[in-house]
Design a protein around this motif. Structure first.
Motif, PDB file in Angstrom:
ATOM      1  N   UNK A  89       6.792  -5.401   9.616  1.00 39.46           N
ATOM      2  CA  UNK A  89       5.937  -5.416   8.419  1.00 39.46           C
ATOM      3  C   UNK A  89       5.206  -4.077   8.264  1.00 39.46           C
ATOM      4  N   UNK A  90       4.766  -3.521   9.387  1.00 38.23           N
ATOM      5  CA  UNK A  90       4.095  -2.214   9.343  1.00 38.23           C
ATOM      6  C   UNK A  90       5.076  -1.150   8.872  1.00 38.23           C
ATOM      7  N   UNK A  91       6.282  -1.134   9.457  1.00 36.90           N
ATOM      8  CA  UNK A  91       7.281  -0.132   9.078  1.00 36.90           C
ATOM      9  C   UNK A  91       7.626  -0.247   7.604  1.00 36.90           C
ATOM     10  N   UNK A  92       7.865  -1.477   7.150  1.00 35.06           N
ATOM     11  CA  UNK A  92       8.248  -1.673   5.753  1.00 35.06           C
ATOM     12  C   UNK A  92       7.139  -1.229   4.815  1.00 35.06           C
ATOM     13  N   UNK A  93       5.891  -1.504   5.203  1.00 39.88           N
ATOM     14  CA  UNK A  93       4.763  -1.063   4.390  1.00 39.88           C
ATOM     15  C   UNK A  93       4.686   0.447   4.302  1.00 39.88           C
ATOM     16  N   UNK A  94       4.914   1.096   5.402  1.00 40.20           N
ATOM     17  CA  UNK A  94       4.873   2.563   5.417  1.00 40.20           C
ATOM     18  C   UNK A  94       6.035   3.164   4.636  1.00 40.20           C
ATOM     19  N   UNK A  95       7.204   2.548   4.722  1.00 38.74           N
ATOM     20  CA  UNK A  95       8.348   3.030   3.951  1.00 38.74           C
ATOM     21  C   UNK A  95       8.106   2.841   2.457  1.00 38.74           C
ATOM     22  N   UNK A  96       7.460   1.745   2.094  1.00 35.85           N
ATOM     23  CA  UNK A  96       7.131   1.510   0.681  1.00 35.85           C
ATOM     24  C   UNK A  96       6.150   2.568   0.188  1.00 35.85           C
ATOM     25  N   UNK A  97       5.167   2.903   1.013  1.00 40.01           N
ATOM     26  CA  UNK A  97       4.219   3.955   0.654  1.00 40.01           C
ATOM     27  C   UNK A  97       4.935   5.280   0.480  1.00 40.01           C
ATOM     28  N   UNK A  98       5.860   5.587   1.372  1.00 39.80           N
ATOM     29  CA  UNK A  98       6.626   6.822   1.279  1.00 39.80           C
ATOM     30  C   UNK A  98       7.475   6.831   0.011  1.00 39.80           C
ATOM     31  N   UNK A  99       8.098   5.703  -0.314  1.00 35.21           N
ATOM     32  CA  UNK A  99       8.876   5.590  -1.560  1.00 35.21           C
ATOM     33  C   UNK A  99       7.997   5.878  -2.768  1.00 35.21           C
ATOM     34  N   UNK A 100       6.791   5.351  -2.765  1.00 29.77           N
ATOM     35  CA  UNK A 100       5.851   5.567  -3.882  1.00 29.77           C
ATOM     36  C   UNK A 100       5.481   7.048  -4.000  1.00 29.77           C
ATOM     37  N   UNK A 101       5.232   7.685  -2.871  1.00 28.95           N
ATOM     38  CA  UNK A 101       4.883   9.101  -2.877  1.00 28.95           C
ATOM     39  C   UNK A 101       6.046   9.933  -3.410  1.00 28.95           C
ATOM     40  N   UNK A 102       7.243   9.617  -2.914  1.00 30.45           N
ATOM     41  CA  UNK A 102       8.420  10.357  -3.370  1.00 30.45           C
ATOM     42  C   UNK A 102       8.707  10.123  -4.845  1.00 30.45           C
ATOM     43  N   UNK A 103       8.475   8.922  -5.343  1.00 27.22           N
ATOM     44  CA  UNK A 103       8.661   8.631  -6.760  1.00 27.22           C
ATOM     45  C   UNK A 103       7.692   9.431  -7.627  1.00 27.22           C
ATOM     46  N   UNK A 104       6.466   9.627  -7.121  1.00 29.10           N
ATOM     47  CA  UNK A 104       5.442  10.350  -7.874  1.00 29.10           C
ATOM     48  C   UNK A 104       5.665  11.871  -7.862  1.00 29.10           C
ATOM     49  N   UNK A 105       6.460  12.328  -6.909  1.00 26.73           N
ATOM     50  CA  UNK A 105       6.763  13.764  -6.854  1.00 26.73           C
ATOM     51  C   UNK A 105       7.821  14.043  -7.877  1.00 26.73           C
TER      52      UNK A 105
END
Length: 105
Positions: A89-105
């Motif tokens: 759950x921690x890993x998936x949450x962090x990957x989701x955050x990374x996806x959001x950051x990459x989408x915003x770039x």
């Protein structure tokens, strides 16, 4: 009083050969000779690895006639999965955050 100590499951899966054995048994039950044929070590060395996996409950054996077949104990594998779930759950949450950051770039 004699205490029977079982090996820790995580100690057992730390070894690459034992993980390879588990992967083979995931597909089908196998005899000791069939397992040993997949490795460049002796049958005795593979049997010792299987012994460790049996000791911690990841592998069970079943006698069929004169042959012994080893098979994966999926119930014990589910215990490992349950232990890993909070980390997943921690890993998936962090990957989701990374996806959001990459989408915003």
């Amino acid at each position: 009083m004699v205490m029977i100590t079982r090996r820790d499951v995580f100690q057992a899966i730390a070894d690459p050969t034992r993980r390879a054995i588990l992967s083979l048994l995931l597909v089908q039950a196998m005899t000791p000779n069939a397992l040993a044929a997949h490795f460049d070590s002796t049958r005795q060395a593979v049997s010792k690895h299987v012994g460790v996996l049996m000791e911690c409950g990841l592998v069970a054996q079943q006698q069929q006639g004169r042959e012994i077949y080893y098979h994966l104990n999926t119930k014990k594998m589910k215990e490992i999965d349950a232990w890993l779930e909070p980390f997943r759950k921690i890993w998936e949450g962090r990957f989701s955050q990374l996806d959001n950051i990459l989408d915003n770039l």
